[in-house]
Design a protein around this motif. Structure first.
Motif, PDB file in Angstrom:
ATOM      1  N   SER A 132     -65.559  35.261  -8.831  1.00 30.68           N
ATOM      2  CA  SER A 132     -65.110  34.119  -8.042  1.00 30.68           C
ATOM      3  C   SER A 132     -63.707  34.392  -7.513  1.00 30.68           C
ATOM      4  N   ALA A 133     -63.437  33.901  -6.314  1.00 26.93           N
ATOM      5  CA  ALA A 133     -62.150  34.172  -5.675  1.00 26.93           C
ATOM      6  C   ALA A 133     -61.572  32.887  -5.108  1.00 26.93           C
ATOM      7  N   THR A 134     -60.259  32.857  -5.042  1.00 25.89           N
ATOM      8  CA  THR A 134     -59.556  31.793  -4.345  1.00 25.89           C
ATOM      9  C   THR A 134     -59.178  32.299  -2.961  1.00 25.89           C
ATOM     10  N   VAL A 135     -59.556  31.554  -1.941  1.00 28.93           N
ATOM     11  CA  VAL A 135     -59.290  31.947  -0.562  1.00 28.93           C
ATOM     12  C   VAL A 135     -58.503  30.838   0.132  1.00 28.93           C
ATOM     13  N   ASP A 136     -57.396  31.210   0.746  1.00 25.97           N
ATOM     14  CA  ASP A 136     -56.559  30.266   1.475  1.00 25.97           C
ATOM     15  C   ASP A 136     -56.518  30.681   2.944  1.00 25.97           C
ATOM     16  N   GLY A 159     -55.681  28.381   5.321  1.00 25.14           N
ATOM     17  CA  GLY A 159     -54.855  27.407   6.008  1.00 25.14           C
ATOM     18  C   GLY A 159     -55.574  26.152   6.438  1.00 25.14           C
ATOM     19  N   ALA A 160     -56.797  25.949   5.983  1.00 26.94           N
ATOM     20  CA  ALA A 160     -57.561  24.758   6.332  1.00 26.94           C
ATOM     21  C   ALA A 160     -58.548  24.481   5.200  1.00 26.94           C
ATOM     22  N   SER A 161     -58.943  23.229   5.067  1.00 33.12           N
ATOM     23  CA  SER A 161     -59.852  22.842   3.979  1.00 33.12           C
ATOM     24  C   SER A 161     -61.301  23.042   4.417  1.00 33.12           C
ATOM     25  N   VAL A 162     -61.698  24.295   4.503  1.00 31.44           N
ATOM     26  CA  VAL A 162     -63.038  24.611   5.006  1.00 31.44           C
ATOM     27  C   VAL A 162     -63.853  25.437   4.023  1.00 31.44           C
ATOM     28  N   VAL A 163     -63.284  25.784   2.873  1.00 33.86           N
ATOM     29  CA  VAL A 163     -63.939  26.695   1.928  1.00 33.86           C
ATOM     30  C   VAL A 163     -64.599  25.903   0.804  1.00 33.86           C
ATOM     31  N   SER A 164     -65.883  26.179   0.562  1.00 32.04           N
ATOM     32  CA  SER A 164     -66.585  25.596  -0.573  1.00 32.04           C
ATOM     33  C   SER A 164     -66.454  26.495  -1.798  1.00 32.04           C
ATOM     34  N   LYS A 165     -66.810  27.766  -1.637  1.00 33.38           N
ATOM     35  CA  LYS A 165     -66.694  28.728  -2.734  1.00 33.38           C
ATOM     36  C   LYS A 165     -66.569  30.124  -2.142  1.00 33.38           C
ATOM     37  N   ALA A 166     -66.008  31.026  -2.937  1.00 31.69           N
ATOM     38  CA  ALA A 166     -65.769  32.385  -2.433  1.00 31.69           C
ATOM     39  C   ALA A 166     -65.833  33.373  -3.584  1.00 31.69           C
ATOM     40  N   THR A 186     -64.624  40.217   0.718  1.00 32.05           N
ATOM     41  CA  THR A 186     -64.622  38.806   0.335  1.00 32.05           C
ATOM     42  C   THR A 186     -65.786  38.100   1.007  1.00 32.05           C
ATOM     43  N   VAL A 187     -66.454  37.253   0.258  1.00 34.98           N
ATOM     44  CA  VAL A 187     -67.590  36.466   0.747  1.00 34.98           C
ATOM     45  C   VAL A 187     -67.211  34.994   0.629  1.00 34.98           C
ATOM     46  N   ILE A 188     -67.333  34.242   1.732  1.00 33.59           N
ATOM     47  CA  ILE A 188     -66.881  32.848   1.759  1.00 33.59           C
ATOM     48  C   ILE A 188     -68.014  31.952   2.256  1.00 33.59           C
ATOM     49  N   VAL A 189     -68.296  30.908   1.501  1.00 34.38           N
ATOM     50  CA  VAL A 189     -69.268  29.890   1.912  1.00 34.38           C
ATOM     51  C   VAL A 189     -68.491  28.637   2.294  1.00 34.38           C
ATOM     52  N   PRO A 190     -68.759  28.072   3.468  1.00 39.75           N
ATOM     53  CA  PRO A 190     -67.973  26.913   3.927  1.00 39.75           C
ATOM     54  C   PRO A 190     -68.418  25.615   3.269  1.00 39.75           C
ATOM     55  N   ASN A 191     -67.560  24.612   3.335  1.00 39.22           N
ATOM     56  CA  ASN A 191     -67.988  23.288   2.896  1.00 39.22           C
ATOM     57  C   ASN A 191     -68.684  22.520   4.012  1.00 39.22           C
ATOM     58  N   ALA A 192     -68.631  23.057   5.233  1.00 36.48           N
ATOM     59  CA  ALA A 192     -69.319  22.424   6.358  1.00 36.48           C
ATOM     60  C   ALA A 192     -70.816  22.722   6.297  1.00 36.48           C
ATOM     61  N   ALA A 193     -71.618  21.712   6.536  1.00 38.64           N
ATOM     62  CA  ALA A 193     -73.064  21.910   6.582  1.00 38.64           C
ATOM     63  C   ALA A 193     -73.436  22.639   7.861  1.00 38.64           C
ATOM     64  N   TRP A 194     -74.507  23.409   7.793  1.00 36.88           N
ATOM     65  CA  TRP A 194     -75.040  24.056   8.986  1.00 36.88           C
ATOM     66  C   TRP A 194     -75.996  23.085   9.666  1.00 36.88           C
ATOM     67  N   THR A 195     -75.713  22.721  10.909  1.00 38.16           N
ATOM     68  CA  THR A 195     -76.522  21.735  11.623  1.00 38.16           C
ATOM     69  C   THR A 195     -77.389  22.373  12.702  1.00 38.16           C
ATOM     70  N   GLY A 196     -77.313  23.691  12.829  1.00 35.47           N
ATOM     71  CA  GLY A 196     -78.116  24.370  13.832  1.00 35.47           C
ATOM     72  C   GLY A 196     -79.516  24.665  13.316  1.00 35.47           C
ATOM     73  N   ALA A 199     -64.531  29.960  12.169  1.00 29.62           N
ATOM     74  CA  ALA A 199     -65.931  30.337  11.947  1.00 29.62           C
ATOM     75  C   ALA A 199     -66.529  29.547  10.785  1.00 29.62           C
ATOM     76  N   LEU A 200     -65.747  29.347   9.720  1.00 31.54           N
ATOM     77  CA  LEU A 200     -66.219  28.544   8.588  1.00 31.54           C
ATOM     78  C   LEU A 200     -66.461  27.105   9.007  1.00 31.54           C
ATOM     79  N   ALA A 201     -65.594  26.569   9.853  1.00 30.63           N
ATOM     80  CA  ALA A 201     -65.754  25.194  10.316  1.00 30.63           C
ATOM     81  C   ALA A 201     -67.038  25.006  11.116  1.00 30.63           C
ATOM     82  N   LYS A 202     -67.537  26.086  11.695  1.00 36.31           N
ATOM     83  CA  LYS A 202     -68.803  26.044  12.421  1.00 36.31           C
ATOM     84  C   LYS A 202     -70.006  25.957  11.478  1.00 36.31           C
TER      85      LYS A 202
END
Length: 597
Positions: A56-60, A62-69, A89-99, A139-142
């Protein structure tokens, strides 16, 4: 050199086939904490992309877009076919995928970070200091899962093979497989995948497009975006030699010599001064090297002061350098190419030539030309890249620039070998001035513009703004139609700089007179010729990471004071309603839209 590749690849394959079954890696496990994570374990067999370990990693960003990394270490292959070990580094966003379909996965191929281990993306992402944070956050926000490889050698104790194109392509492709093997990460090996890179990352992404079908045929790759790409290495090297971007050429020499030690005998070619420079560069990040080696010529670092032409005349050196050229292969998916017309580091002409080579192979290419130089383009293009990716995921047809008959772009960059100047030419100026006493907003016309030259070397800012006369409504006793002018007084002046850790600082001032030309109702206006008795000072100040340009704009906010106005018989009234302190303003500067070629 091709025979060396084949022999080495064959040797590695033979060695792997002879390993006993017990040597193969077990299922991926949780890796150690701290810097021990980057210590490569004993020899192992396996397939490209196999996950060795993760944590597990902490990723910063500059925006609150990270769920886990997670940090990952995985198996890959270098440019000569030898097995290597890469981290990322692998990052999963907290934003849902709506596409449509599964959440897509984006492999972000970084630009030049510097040769020191501490510059590696995984370490900078943990510290919140990566200059590409803003693009990654966007990209995470997307709703995309984002994968960021460190590339070979940056974290594992070896020297980085900087700009070794095929090695970088393998690393950026293999991290898709590694990410899908992290337990409970929710990243599917079958999800639609895209690759995005700029500068070094543009080289990486383009190489990945050319080798994906043969190297990672099972990957569900749907698109690639590659900007500011060095596609012709001898041409790019000549452009960098003795220029503001000379540090990138020094880094390329170090990286390619690491990947091709037999072809580029660095110990023999480098002078004492050269060895000293290499030692410094290996301990620096990108902006440190940029400033320390600016405008240096490669002849300053070679035995016998050999210049670039003499070095490229050595057959083995030429082989290693030209092996990085793009265009021999065909991208397996649609490609979005983009470049700044004022790029002072990587000339636009050689990237345009790559488009023609791809089009000649019947690839699908979209090519956009941005008006800015190298660093600004990297970030101002981000919204356009992500919109283009959304269209690919939605299955929208590609606007294929291969059918364009417009003239190929020509560079308008500032001349190399001098100061590092970032130019903003006729950027759109959106501005709102809030009049304190009236508690009303005055919005400047849409065709207002700002032009500025920021001399990073000298630390100076010089510019101008243009605001056409315009009509607005002001409630001055009654609701009046008012014609206003904002007339600049002298140039915009100030200081500007880019720090060694990538922080942009602007501290300038624009002075202007404010004129109330006429007021009335509709077409019936009475002339007033009302003007401030001294110029209004609009401070233009900004401090933040260079990656903030990824928002697609620069914003300046502040408070100023309007001097007393001279308005004839209306002077007392206008002074009571308009003049005085507490006038708030917001200037938003956005680049002109790119042009499609």
């Amino acid at each position: 050199m091709m025979s060396k590749r084949i022999l080495k690849a064959g040797y590695i394959g033979l060695l792997a086939s002879m390993l006993p079954v017990g040597v193969a890696m077990a299922a991926p496990s949780v890796g150690p904490s701290g810097m021990d994570f980057y210590e490569v374990p004993s020899i192992y067999a396996g397939s490209n992309g196999d996950l060795i370990w993760y944590r597990s990693a902490t990723v910063d960003v500059g925006a609150s877009v990270v769920s886990k990394a997670w940090n990952v270490m995985y198996r890959s292959t270098d440019s000569l076919g030898a097995t290597n070990t890469v981290t990322g580094t692998v990052i999963v966003p907290n934003a849902a995928w709506t596409g449509p379909g599964e959440r897509p996965t984006l492999s972000y191929a970084v630009g030049t970070h510097g040769l020191a281990q501490g510059c590696a993306p995984s370490l900078q992402l943990a510290g919140g200091t990566d200059y590409e944070n803003r693009n990654i956050a966007a990209a995470l926000a997307k709703g995309y899962a984002v994968l960021v490889t460190d590339n070979a050698g940056y974290t594992t104790g070896d020297s980085p093979t900087y700009l070794a194109g095929e090695s970088q392509a393998h690393a950026v492709l293999d991290i898709f497989t590694a990410a899908s093997q992290i337990p409970n990460a929710g990243i599917s090996a079958n999800a639609p995948a895209v690759i995005w890179g700029y500068s070094q990352g543009g080289q990486t992404a383009s190489w990945a497009g050319e080798v994906q079908k043969s190297y990672a045929p099972d990957l569900n790759l749907v698109a690639i975006a590659a900007g500011g790409t060095p596609a012709d290495f001898p041409s790019t090297a000549a452009y960098l030699d003795g220029s503001a971007g000379a540090s990138f050429l020094l880094g390329a020499v170090v990286g390619l010599a690491e990947q091709y030690p037999d072809d580029i005998p660095l110990d023999e070619l480098a002078s004492a001064n050269g060895h000293a420079a290499i030692a410094v560069a290996k301990d620096q990040c990108v902006f440190e090297s940029l400033f320390d080696f600016m405008n240096d010529s490669i002849s300053e670092y070679t035995v016998g002061s050999k210049g670039l032409t003499e070095l490229l005349a050595i057959p083995s050196v030429n082989d290693a350098v030209t092996a990085q050229n793009l265009g021999d292969g065909k991208p397996s998916v649609p490609v979005y190419q983009y470049h700044g017309q004022a790029d002072e580091f990587i000339e636009i002409e050689q990237h345009a030539a790559l488009k023609k080579r791809y089009c000649g192979k019947f690839a699908k290419v979209t090519f956009d030309i941005f008006p800015s130089e190298h660093i600004v383009t990297q970030f101002q293009a981000a919204p356009h890249v992500l919109e283009w990716f959304d269209e690919r995921f939605a299955g929208t047809s590609v606007d294929n620039s291969c059918y364009s008959f417009s003239q190929a772009p020509k560079s308008n960059a500032n001349p190399g070998g001098g100061d590092f100047v970032v130019s903003l030419n006729d950027w759109n100026l959106g501005a709102t001035i809030h009049l304190a006493t009236l508690d009303q907003d005055v919005i400047l016309p849409e065709d207002s513009s700002l032009t500025a030259d920021t001399n990073i070397t000298q630390g100076t800012l010089m510019g101008s703004m243009s605001v056409p006369d315009f009509d607005t409504k002001l409630n001055i006793l009654v609701n009046l139609d008012v014609n206003l002018s904002i007339e600049p007084v002298g140039p915009i002046t100030g200081t500007a700089g880019l720090s060694r850790d990538g922080m942009l600082n602007i501290d300038g001032q624009a002075d202007a007179n404010v004129l109330i030309n006429a007021a009335g109702f509709g077409w019936l206006k009475l002339p007033f010729n009302c003007t401030t008795t001294s110029p209004v000072a609009f401070p233009i100040a900004y401090e933040g990471p260079i990656g903030d340009l990824g928002a697609g704009y620069l914003e300046f906010n502040g408070t100023t004071e309007f001097s007393e106005l001279k308005c004839g018989w209306m002077t007392s009234l206008f002074n009571s309603l308009v003049a005085g302190p507490g006038q708030q303003y917001q200037f938003t500067v956005t680049p002109p839209a790119p042009t499609r070629w």
